[in-house]
Design a protein around this motif. Sequence first.
Motif, short mmCIF file in Angstrom:
data_model
loop_
_atom_site.label_atom_id
_atom_site.label_comp_id
_atom_site.label_asym_id
_atom_site.label_seq_id
_atom_site.Cartn_x
_atom_site.Cartn_y
_atom_site.Cartn_z
N GLN A 220 0.83 -1.21 0.00
CA GLN A 220 0.00 0.00 0.00
C GLN A 220 0.86 1.26 0.00
OE1 GLN A 220 -3.40 0.44 2.45
NE2 GLN A 220 -4.29 -1.52 1.86
N GLU A 221 1.94 1.22 0.77
CA GLU A 221 2.83 2.38 0.83
C GLU A 221 3.41 2.68 -0.55
OE1 GLU A 221 7.07 3.46 3.00
OE2 GLU A 221 5.73 2.01 3.94
N ASN A 222 3.83 1.65 -1.26
CA ASN A 222 4.39 1.85 -2.59
C ASN A 222 3.34 2.30 -3.59
OD1 ASN A 222 6.90 1.06 -1.65
ND2 ASN A 222 6.70 -1.06 -2.34
N TRP A 223 2.10 1.80 -3.41
CA TRP A 223 1.04 2.19 -4.35
C TRP A 223 0.68 3.65 -4.17
CZ3 TRP A 223 -0.55 0.15 -8.66
CH2 TRP A 223 -1.68 0.68 -9.27
N ILE A 224 0.61 4.09 -2.92
CA ILE A 224 0.31 5.51 -2.66
C ILE A 224 1.48 6.35 -3.15
CG2 ILE A 224 -0.13 7.22 -0.85
CD1 ILE A 224 -1.45 4.85 0.73
N GLY A 225 2.69 5.90 -2.92
CA GLY A 225 3.88 6.47 -3.55
C GLY A 225 4.14 7.93 -3.25
N ARG A 226 4.19 8.28 -1.99
CA ARG A 226 4.45 9.69 -1.64
C ARG A 226 5.93 10.00 -1.78
NH1 ARG A 226 2.24 11.31 4.06
NH2 ARG A 226 3.97 9.99 4.81
N SER A 227 6.23 11.09 -2.46
CA SER A 227 7.62 11.55 -2.57
C SER A 227 7.66 13.06 -2.41
CB SER A 227 8.24 11.13 -3.90
OG SER A 227 7.46 11.58 -4.99
N TYR A 332 1.33 9.86 -14.51
CA TYR A 332 2.30 9.94 -13.43
C TYR A 332 2.91 11.33 -13.37
CZ TYR A 332 1.73 4.93 -13.17
OH TYR A 332 1.18 3.67 -13.04
N GLY A 333 2.91 11.90 -12.15
CA GLY A 333 3.42 13.26 -11.99
C GLY A 333 2.57 14.24 -12.78
N THR A 334 3.24 15.12 -13.50
CA THR A 334 2.52 16.15 -14.26
C THR A 334 2.45 15.84 -15.74
OG1 THR A 334 4.56 17.43 -14.62
CG2 THR A 334 3.30 17.91 -12.61
N GLY A 335 3.02 14.70 -16.14
CA GLY A 335 3.06 14.37 -17.56
C GLY A 335 4.19 15.05 -18.29
N ALA A 336 5.10 15.65 -17.52
CA ALA A 336 6.26 16.31 -18.09
C ALA A 336 7.46 16.05 -17.19
CB ALA A 336 6.03 17.82 -18.22
N VAL A 337 8.62 15.80 -17.81
CA VAL A 337 9.84 15.59 -17.02
C VAL A 337 10.96 16.43 -17.61
CG1 VAL A 337 9.19 13.24 -16.36
CG2 VAL A 337 10.61 13.60 -18.38
N MET A 338 11.89 16.82 -16.74
CA MET A 338 13.04 17.57 -17.21
C MET A 338 14.19 16.60 -17.51
SD MET A 338 14.04 19.39 -13.60
CE MET A 338 15.21 18.60 -12.46
N GLY A 339 14.91 16.86 -18.58
CA GLY A 339 16.01 16.00 -18.98
C GLY A 339 17.32 16.49 -18.40
N VAL A 340 17.93 15.67 -17.53
CA VAL A 340 19.22 16.02 -16.91
C VAL A 340 20.19 14.88 -17.22
CG1 VAL A 340 20.34 16.80 -14.79
CG2 VAL A 340 17.87 17.08 -15.05
N PRO A 341 20.70 14.82 -18.44
CA PRO A 341 21.48 13.66 -18.86
C PRO A 341 22.74 13.40 -18.05
CG PRO A 341 21.38 15.32 -20.61
CD PRO A 341 20.47 15.77 -19.54
N ASN A 416 4.45 14.75 -4.07
CA ASN A 416 3.84 14.08 -5.22
C ASN A 416 3.41 12.68 -4.80
OD1 ASN A 416 3.20 14.20 -8.06
ND2 ASN A 416 4.74 12.61 -8.34
N TYR A 417 2.36 12.18 -5.46
CA TYR A 417 1.83 10.86 -5.14
C TYR A 417 1.69 10.04 -6.40
CZ TYR A 417 0.51 13.24 -0.83
OH TYR A 417 0.53 13.96 0.34
N ARG A 418 1.95 8.74 -6.23
CA ARG A 418 1.69 7.82 -7.34
C ARG A 418 0.19 7.52 -7.42
NH1 ARG A 418 1.37 2.10 -8.06
NH2 ARG A 418 2.26 1.44 -10.06
N LEU A 419 -0.48 7.57 -6.30
CA LEU A 419 -1.92 7.28 -6.23
C LEU A 419 -2.71 8.23 -7.11
CD1 LEU A 419 -4.14 5.63 -4.66
CD2 LEU A 419 -4.21 7.55 -3.06
N ARG A 420 -3.67 7.68 -7.83
CA ARG A 420 -4.59 8.49 -8.65
C ARG A 420 -6.01 8.29 -8.14
NH1 ARG A 420 -0.86 10.77 -9.26
NH2 ARG A 420 0.42 11.19 -11.08
N ASP A 421 -6.89 9.20 -8.46
CA ASP A 421 -8.27 9.07 -8.02
C ASP A 421 -8.89 7.78 -8.58
OD1 ASP A 421 -8.36 11.27 -6.41
OD2 ASP A 421 -9.20 12.61 -7.92
N TRP A 422 -9.82 7.25 -7.80
CA TRP A 422 -10.43 5.95 -8.06
C TRP A 422 -11.50 6.10 -9.13
CZ3 TRP A 422 -13.47 3.11 -3.59
CH2 TRP A 422 -13.99 1.91 -4.07
#
Length: 825
Positions: A220-227, A332-341, A416-422
Amino acid sequence: MEEVYYFPKIESKWQKKWIEDKINEVIMDAQRPKYYLLEMFPYPSGNLHMGHVRNYSIGDVIARYKRMRGYNVLHPMGWDAFGLPAENAAIKNNVNPADWTWSNIDQMRKQLQQLGVSYDWSREVATCHPKYYKWTQWLFLQLFKKGLAYKKKAAVNWCPECATVLANEQVENGLCWRCQSAVEKRELEQWFFKITAYADRLLDDLNQLKGWPERVKTMQENWIGRSYGTEVEFFIPVLGEKVKVFTTRPDTLFGVTYLVLAPEHPLVEKLVQPDLKEVVEQFIYKTRQMKEIDRASTELEKEGMFIGAYAVNPVNGKQIPIWIANYVLMDYGTGAVMGVPAHDQRDFEFAAKYNLPYQVVISPSADEIPEKLTAAYTEEGIMVNSGSFDGLSSQEGKIKITAYLEEQGLGRKTVNYRLRDWLISRQRYWGVPIPIIYCEECGTVPVPDEQLPVMLPREINLTKIGQSPLAEVPEFVNTTCPQCGGPARRETDTMDTFICSSWYFLRYTSARDDSQAFSKTHANYWMPVDQYIGGIEHAVLHLLYARFFTKVLYDLDLLGVEEPFKNLLTQGMVIKDGSKMSKSKGNVVSPDEIIERYGADTARLFILFAAPPERDLEWSDQGVEGAYRFLNRVWRLVYNCLDLIKNAGDLNLFELSKEDKDLHRLLHQTIKKVTIDVEERFNFNTAISSIMELVNGIYQYLDRVPKEQQNSALLKDVLNKLVILLAPFVPHISEELWMELGNEGSVHKVTWPLYSQDALVEDEITIVVQINGKVREKLVVRVDADRNEVEKMALSQEKIKKLLEGKEIKNVVYVPKKLINIVVK
């Protein structure tokens, strides 16, 4: 008493009597401690399987034991009766889902009663009954009024085989949890429950669940995924808009050399340049065909495309290209990620593939800044090439860069959370109708309480057309707006069946109360469930949803507890020939066949004895035979002793022979072991093993002690207590033997025996005699014998005397109450 153990007659007799006497029905009782024991209720598929038998047998042992310990035990049963299998069966067999379901319920209820499970059947519920789903609809409306139920257009998980949407929790490795078909994405208007509003409480309150397996809590902790991290805003000049990115490494912001959007991101259509539009659309289409699990996989070949637009890095003002890529998901997240190669290996590989630049901004040391990288440096270190932030540690940099962004209005510290509305909408018939009406004048209108339940129409054409069959029933769809009285239409989707099971444990507390979903008084008396039993496969489905519902109901002041299940036992599977029983593998064993051939008590005994509850159980025909032989052995034991004990007087503990004391001690050792195993550990297999040893001990007593010297009062006491110890495990034979032993009333109403500490004390102990470390003899001595006495006895033994002839005793080592070692030369 009949000489032969004839289980068909015995089991049917007591099952009938228990129902007639309502022996398991229960009411609130302030004078006794309560105990709410619950197994996850089954889907009425038509027949019990061995997994059911194991689950319910485990629960029944606990329920019966707790009653005998003086608890007021609530042990109910019901049916999780809505769902797609009934609808598919109806299509296949041309029957109504309701008829199919109720027929299956009748069959499975009969099977459970044949198994002898001690349910309070007066509280039976079925989620497909209008008197139940009326309150499921009412609870939906409470969430709607609280702002926790809403409708929106969203990309949803679509199972083409089931022709319905799935919640994120119902997609396992990119496949439908039910039929294992590949799941697709579709844009649909759907209803959601705002479970994300409870993310922190669902996560933090896991610490309260001391009686839950750590594995389930971790899932459950991983599914909720708080960071914890920083939300950064990248300005897009061509649109005059900002795109938000979540990062846990704001210390690497000066190293951002490109921005990546999910192909489904709504900004993509606005940003793509005309000359790239066709190839970008092809790329988006290709990506949408991929399984979500594959896109999230670390092994995925990363593919992307520049869309011809640029964003501005908020910390250094540099323009960076905007790409789309298959590894970024809108969900997941905002649908945008920054590239830091330079500091993320995925970004490094992506940049190398498409010849994008990198900039080192974190170094192990400020004095050693690598000019060329062969892999990303992902550890924390010292900030470099980062303007005024140079020289800061990564930890300091995270704090100060976030503060800078907040000052400039370019970002903020966030979680941020991995969990999405049901997602709760289902495009199927056999479920709870969503109690919402749509009116052109009034908009979205909740069905008034007095108009509940919104009934499912019985006459329905069931087809797999991708929209709810209810939409094809004009009598259901067309209605009147409860606010303005004008023409209106009903919502035609039904609810996810997991909603029905998210509150059923509350309905049991006042199952026949037609005036409310559940009585707060009754629920507060019985809740929380003291012991919940079910499969670990529900860790992030039912168990998470039930916790969410309970917290919502607590906030609505309908319930006095915030967690539904105090203790959780996740039982293992029943396997045969090394794999889970299934029809396709041809390794299914029917409970009906076992019960018909050996009886319910044998089935229960084997399944409880074969393995600890939390471990997988390997089916064994020989094991079943062994359990049956043991019950026959117990039956013969009582039968053979009846004449001896029928005129037995009171037990006098001061007039026991050595053999009597040994048997009396064994009895109390067994009571202690069984009590601890059931009470503290649920180790039913070792508890049963102890009872088997007691039976062996009784037989040995009868063999060794002449009949005229056998203590009838002791035997009567031992046999009575043996039957009581057996009662939770094998209730039918125990009830019959209790009666045959001359007792009145039900054995299941008897108080559980207590062991006597005095009886456990041994008068004599066995001492091992060694010569030069090798065992040569054993002595039986008084428990309080001292060293000199033991040494004298050892040296006086004829065998020891002979072995010591011609040898010099150098030393005698004595380990109290264990051994004496004679060292010779």
